[in-house]
Design a protein around this motif. Structure first.
Motif, PDB file in Angstrom:
ATOM      1  N   PRO B  15      -1.400  -1.308 -25.388  1.00 32.60           N
ATOM      2  CA  PRO B  15      -1.400  -0.709 -26.730  1.00 32.60           C
ATOM      3  C   PRO B  15      -0.508  -1.481 -27.708  1.00 32.60           C
ATOM      4  N   ALA B  16       0.628  -1.974 -27.250  1.00 30.33           N
ATOM      5  CA  ALA B  16       1.511  -2.731 -28.154  1.00 30.33           C
ATOM      6  C   ALA B  16       0.834  -4.032 -28.601  1.00 30.33           C
ATOM      7  N   GLN B  17       0.136  -4.677 -27.683  1.00 26.00           N
ATOM      8  CA  GLN B  17      -0.560  -5.918 -28.067  1.00 26.00           C
ATOM      9  C   GLN B  17      -1.700  -5.630 -29.039  1.00 26.00           C
TER      10      GLN B  17
ATOM     11  N   SER D  42     -32.820   6.327 -36.035  1.00 21.22           N
ATOM     12  CA  SER D  42     -31.821   6.577 -34.986  1.00 21.22           C
ATOM     13  C   SER D  42     -30.413   6.625 -35.566  1.00 21.22           C
ATOM     14  N   VAL D  43     -29.583   7.431 -34.941  1.00 25.91           N
ATOM     15  CA  VAL D  43     -28.159   7.483 -35.284  1.00 25.91           C
ATOM     16  C   VAL D  43     -27.370   7.294 -33.987  1.00 25.91           C
ATOM     17  N   ILE D  44     -26.430   6.378 -34.002  1.00 25.14           N
ATOM     18  CA  ILE D  44     -25.565   6.144 -32.838  1.00 25.14           C
ATOM     19  C   ILE D  44     -24.114   6.320 -33.281  1.00 25.14           C
ATOM     20  N   ILE D  45     -23.368   7.136 -32.538  1.00 28.48           N
ATOM     21  CA  ILE D  45     -21.946   7.334 -32.859  1.00 28.48           C
ATOM     22  C   ILE D  45     -21.088   6.613 -31.820  1.00 28.48           C
ATOM     23  N   ASP D  46     -20.251   5.687 -32.293  1.00 24.88           N
ATOM     24  CA  ASP D  46     -19.301   4.985 -31.420  1.00 24.88           C
ATOM     25  C   ASP D  46     -17.912   5.550 -31.656  1.00 24.88           C
ATOM     26  N   GLU D  47     -17.222   5.850 -30.561  1.00 20.93           N
ATOM     27  CA  GLU D  47     -15.846   6.316 -30.721  1.00 20.93           C
ATOM     28  C   GLU D  47     -14.852   5.207 -30.353  1.00 20.93           C
ATOM     29  N   VAL D  48     -13.872   5.047 -31.219  1.00 23.29           N
ATOM     30  CA  VAL D  48     -12.846   4.027 -31.060  1.00 23.29           C
ATOM     31  C   VAL D  48     -11.575   4.744 -30.586  1.00 23.29           C
ATOM     32  N   LYS D  49     -10.825   4.106 -29.699  1.00 21.27           N
ATOM     33  CA  LYS D  49      -9.617   4.757 -29.177  1.00 21.27           C
ATOM     34  C   LYS D  49      -8.595   5.019 -30.284  1.00 21.27           C
ATOM     35  N   SER D  50      -7.871   6.118 -30.155  1.00 24.24           N
ATOM     36  CA  SER D  50      -6.779   6.440 -31.079  1.00 24.24           C
ATOM     37  C   SER D  50      -5.824   5.255 -31.161  1.00 24.24           C
ATOM     38  N   GLY D  51      -5.534   4.797 -32.361  1.00 20.14           N
ATOM     39  CA  GLY D  51      -4.608   3.667 -32.538  1.00 20.14           C
ATOM     40  C   GLY D  51      -5.300   2.313 -32.610  1.00 20.14           C
TER      41      GLY D  51
END
Lengths: 75, 75, 75, 75, 75, 75
Positions: B15-17, D42-51
């Motif tokens: 996460p830091a990187q 079509s609809v595609i939802i991508d989730e990105v990690k918190s931070g």
């Protein structure tokens, strides 16, 4: 150079099937671009959460896709 | 406006990187586009599952990338 | 492995600036991942047509972005 | 044909909200392209990690986005 | 934060329709996420060349999509 | 459901080669997922401007890729 980015719903393909996908998609590209391009041809598989892909406004789950692949009507 | 979307294999960067990556890629863009564009410059990091990225048809795992980064031959 | 995909509005950056962008974004990645990863680090720049990018529902043109970069109020 | 790909930070939207998102984004497209296009939209939802999403070089967490949505200042 | 990336075939939508698309997709997102998120909601439209989009292995041209939208059978 | 998005540098492939690409990549996917999935398998080809793709920080032009494909050293 060519980059092949595949989006699938998670849980539909096993790790072995995803390895086969990487190999076969690369082979398909190389059959067109030539063998010299193999080492610079990349394939990336992105998995989308079950339900987070909609067609015609209706969410598709992993189970829906498996039914579709098996030739069963949805629902 | 500029959007920088980075794809990496999961588990390669801490996460830091990844925070450092967001800061440095933004700084690189701002050094070209000018300081006024900083607030509208976005960076998004997508992580791909270990093994779901292939080069030349061969899947790369998190361990493969770490070996490569460390200068060790793959496998 | 790492792939950096940048989206910008067409006509904002000159070819020379886009070359600088490729070089600086690669250097930013290499400063984190290490020099051994340089040869497998790619940067792709996609250009979007003027007006085909909206923030808050308002389309941005090439001219809007240039005004913003120059510190002028939009419109 | 039209493909709508949404990126959001994970944990900001509930599954029910993501279903609503698929339905409303499809309806928005169909209101422009016509009802005959619904089944191929079509609809595609991508989730990105918190931070893992930064604006202006500053990482955004799920909590930051929830504060922003609630009208609270960040931090 | 939310980013909505739409892919369409070039020449199907007029500039005015693309502006409407940016506005309506943003409104759809804001109706779910709340008005405070409007200023950080982006929509990007990418146009793909006529023929460079295939469904079931068959390329779609701009004319094919217009026929489909008009309710005419392809070809 | 599966979506295959290919990025290539413009001018490397002819329209006929891109049609072959759509057909062969679809066939590769169908050989894994099964024939029932063919009609929901899409391939989209995005072309990137010559010089707007860098590997190791060095921009690749259409001519560079053609030389590479022909087995000639770059430059």
């Amino acid at each position: 150079m060519p980059l092949v980015n595949v989006k699938v719903i998670e849980g539909v393909f096993t790790p072995a099937q995803k390895q086969e996908m990487i190999r076969k998609l690369t082979d398909a590209m190389v059959s067109i671009e030539g063998e010299n391009m193999r080492s610079v041809t990349s394939v990336i598989i992105d998995e989308v959460k079950s339900g987070d892909w909609g067609i015609g406004g209706k969410p598709l789950t992993t189970a829906d896709v498996k039914s579709l692949a098996a030739g069963k009507p949805k629902g």
